[in-house]
Every structure is written in structure tokens, then in C-alpha cells.
Design a protein around this motif. Structure first.
Motif, PDB file in Angstrom:
ATOM      1  N   TYR A 203      -1.502   1.299  -6.797  1.00 41.36           N
ATOM      2  CA  TYR A 203      -0.229   1.269  -7.513  1.00 41.36           C
ATOM      3  C   TYR A 203       0.840   0.654  -6.613  1.00 41.36           C
ATOM      4  N   LYS A 205       4.688  -0.662  -5.837  1.00 38.63           N
ATOM      5  CA  LYS A 205       6.104  -0.582  -6.238  1.00 38.63           C
ATOM      6  C   LYS A 205       6.887  -1.673  -5.502  1.00 38.63           C
ATOM      7  N   CYS A 206       7.047  -1.513  -4.164  1.00 35.65           N
ATOM      8  CA  CYS A 206       7.884  -2.472  -3.431  1.00 35.65           C
ATOM      9  C   CYS A 206       7.163  -3.795  -3.162  1.00 35.65           C
ATOM     10  N   GLY A 209       5.513  -3.355   1.708  1.00 33.77           N
ATOM     11  CA  GLY A 209       5.045  -2.478   2.770  1.00 33.77           C
ATOM     12  C   GLY A 209       5.989  -1.355   3.130  1.00 33.77           C
ATOM     13  N   VAL A 210       6.987  -1.099   2.318  1.00 32.49           N
ATOM     14  CA  VAL A 210       8.017  -0.120   2.674  1.00 32.49           C
ATOM     15  C   VAL A 210       7.803   1.253   2.019  1.00 32.49           C
ATOM     16  N   CYS A 211       7.429   1.281   0.765  1.00 32.06           N
ATOM     17  CA  CYS A 211       7.488   2.544   0.003  1.00 32.06           C
ATOM     18  C   CYS A 211       6.279   3.456   0.211  1.00 32.06           C
ATOM     19  N   CYS A 224      -0.622  -3.494  -0.353  1.00 31.41           N
ATOM     20  CA  CYS A 224       0.256  -4.594  -0.813  1.00 31.41           C
ATOM     21  C   CYS A 224       0.482  -5.648   0.256  1.00 31.41           C
TER      22      CYS A 224
HETATM   23  S1  FES Z   1       3.778  -1.020  -2.728  1.00 28.01           S
HETATM   24 FE1  FES Z   1       5.276  -0.203  -1.368  1.00 28.01          FE
HETATM   25  S2  FES Z   1       4.185  -0.073   0.533  1.00 28.01           S
HETATM   26 FE2  FES Z   1       2.785  -1.094  -0.785  1.00 28.01          FE
END
Ligand code: FES
Ligand SMILES: Cc1cc2nc3c(=O)[nH]c(=O)nc-3n(C[C@H](O)[C@H](O)[C@H](O)COP(=O)(O)OP(=O)(O)OC[C@H]3O[C@@H](n4cnc5c(N)ncnc54)[C@H](O)[C@@H]3O)c2cc1C
Length: 256
Positions: A203, A205-206, A209-211, A224
């Protein structure tokens, strides 16, 4: 990174629930890389490139249904290309794909042929009406198709088609499709895991590599940015094939 605006140039129907969208941007992606597609007012979702300027989408839920309502001339937002992509290795490769997971493999196969590499493909679909890119794979070299209902090719799941091949003949094997299918292939071919590159999904989101939404247990690898392509031997001891986390971080089944 802010999304850039893109105007859809063309929409092609590949199968009842699969469409290809040609974009106006030349993003120079590598096969296996993906783009975050923002469907305004709905959601932003990851999509692999099916060629340098196309994405091929299966309608499965709210965002993809909303994308299907857009035609040529409609605008979407794009962030990317992101991720690591496949790496071509050796002179004789096998592509193994299932469903819409064949999209980045068709792109990869065309790049490989252009580089003088021998390409063999094994692709599986539920039924004849779900088959996509048959002409593209036929143009690459030898092709084996499986269908779950046996309408076309070998009856059964993609792994049934493995019997047609001596995997030792291939320098590298490239895998993409539903997680259950990929896990089936990896678990049956463990001795070859060191030469299987698998394009996986979590899944996102960002996508930067942050979330932490896409992290793979137990190493916490961020799919990601460090993926979505991984050597299969790195996946064998991970959560891959066992569970995957949803939008709220809770564990769920890994069907998709
Ligand atoms: S989707 Fe946010 S760290 Fe990979
Ligand atoms: C790297 C990567 C490449 C992908 N490439 C393709 C592609 O080429 N073609 C294609 O049809 N699909 C692709 N997908 C899957 C696609 O992103 C989901 O089908 C899409 O997000 C579904 O959104 P929805 O709102 O229509 O459906 P929903 O009903 O919201 O979700 C259906 C399922 O899609 C998955 N999903 C939903 N949102 C996300 C998200 N933000 N990140 C990851 N998975 C999600 C979940 O497994 C969920 O169970 C890819 C996914 C990833 C991670």
C-alpha cells in the motif's frame, strides 16, 4: 514532489476491465518503475508503466473506476517515475506474468529484444476474455499462455506453465502479477530465487520513502523506493506471500 498535470492522449480497451492510457509526458521510465496517478477529487494510486508513455489499468475500485470515466483530453496528475525497475541480465530471459501484472513485463520484453536478448514469456489469465498484450508477447519470442478455465493454452494457474521450461536455461527470470501467483512461482522455484526479479506491490501513500506505509516485515524495506522490484531470495523470509498491510497499517490477506 508536486504532481505535474498530464493530458490523456488516448484510451485503449485491452479487456473488459483493463484499459491502456497514453500520457502526454515523456517521463523516460525504466520497465518496473511506477507513477503515482492522481485522479482529482478521488485518490492517488500507483501504476506501472506498460510502455514509455502508457499505463495499463485494471478497474478494481473507486480510483480505477474513476479513471475509467476519463477519456482522451481529460487531465490527471502524475508524480514519478519512482522505484528501481528491472535490471536486464544475461542473453536469455524468461518473463512470467499474471493478469495486469503482464503490463511492465511487455515493456521490459520489448526493451530486452531491442538489446538483442532472447525473450521467452509465460503469461496467465483467468479466461480468454482477460488476455492482454498477446500480440506484444508473441512478437518477443516463444510464448506460453495459461488460463484458469483452459479456454486458451494450458489449463490452470501460471505455475502449471512452468513445466514447459528448463529454468536452468535462463539467465534471469522476471516476475509480476497477483501476490498469490508470484508466491506460488517463487515457492516452487526456490533454487532459482537468486535470479528471479519480482515486481511487488504494497500500500503506497507518499511513494517517497517517508510515511512507512509500504514497509515489508521483518526488515522494514520501503517497497516504494527500494523496490518495487526485489530479488526473490530477499522475499522468501519476508512477509511476502503471507500477509500485507492495508491503508491503516493493519495486516490483511495478500490476494491482490
Ligand atoms: S509509501 Fe510512504 S514510505 Fe513507501
Ligand atoms: C508499484 C505498483 C504498481 C502497480 N501497477 C499497476 C498497474 O500497472 N495496473 C493496475 O491496474 N494496478 C497496478 N497496481 C495496483 C493499483 O495501484 C491498485 O489496483 C489501485 O490502487 C486500486 O485503487 P482503487 O481505488 O481502484 O481500488 P481500492 O478498492 O481502493 O483498492 C483495491 C485494492 O488495490 C490496492 N490498492 C488500493 N490503493 C492502493 C495504493 N495506494 N497503493 C497500493 N495498492 C493500493 C489494495 O490492494 C486494495 O485492496 C500497482 C500497485 C503498485 C504498488
Amino acid at each position: 514532489m508536486r504532481p505535474m498535470n498530464s493530458i490523456i492522449q488516448e484510451v485503449r480497451s485491452e479487456a473488459p476491465l483493463v484499459r491502456t492510457f497514453r500520457l502526454d509526458k515523456q517521463l523516460d521510465p525504466a520497465p518496473g518503475q511506477y507513477v503515482m496517478v492522481w485522479i482529482r477529487g478521488v485518490d492517488e494510486v500507483p501504476m506501472s508503466f506498460s510502455s514509455p508513455d502508457t499505463i495499463t489499468v485494471q478497474s478494481v475500485g473507486e480510483a480505477t473506476r474513476a479513471l475509467f470515466n476519463l477519456g482522451a483530453g481529460s487531465s490527471i496528475g502524475l508524480r514519478g517515475p519512482f522505484g528501481n525497475g528491472f535490471v536486464l541480465r544475461g542473453k536469455n530471459i524468461l518473463l512470467v506474468g499474471g493478469g495486469v501484472g503482464t503490463a511492465p513485463l511487455a515493456f521490459l520484453g520489448e526493451q530486452a529484444r531491442g538489446a538483442g536478448i532472447n525473450v521467452t514469456s509465460l503469461v496467465g489469465f483467468c479466461s480468454s476474455q482477460d488476455i492482454i498484450f498477446q500480440d506484444r508477447f508473441e512478437a518477443l519470442g516463444d510464448l506460453v499462455i495459461t488460463t484458469d478455465d483452459g479456454c486458451v493454452g494450458i489449463k490452470g494457474h501460471v505455475a502449471e506453465g512452468l513445466k514447459e521450461f528448463d529454468l536452468t536455461e535462463f539467465s534471469q527470470i522476471y516476475l509480476c502479477g497477483p501476490e498469490v501467483m508470484m508466491w506460488d512461482i517463487i515457492s516452487r522455484t526456490r533454487e532459482h530465487a537468486g535470479k528471479i526479479q519480482a515486481c511487488i506491490s504494497r500500500y503506497f501513500k507518499c511513494a517517497t520513502g517517508v510515511c512507512g506505509s509500504c514497509c515489508l516485515d521483518p526488515e522494514g524495506v520501503r517497497v516504494c523506493v527500494e523496490g518495487p522490484v526485489f530479488m526473490a531470495d530477499r522475499l522468501i523470509e519476508s512477509e511476502f506471500g503471507r500477509y500485507k498491510r492495508g491503508p491503516d497499517g493493519s495486516k490483511g490477506q495478500c490476494r491482490g
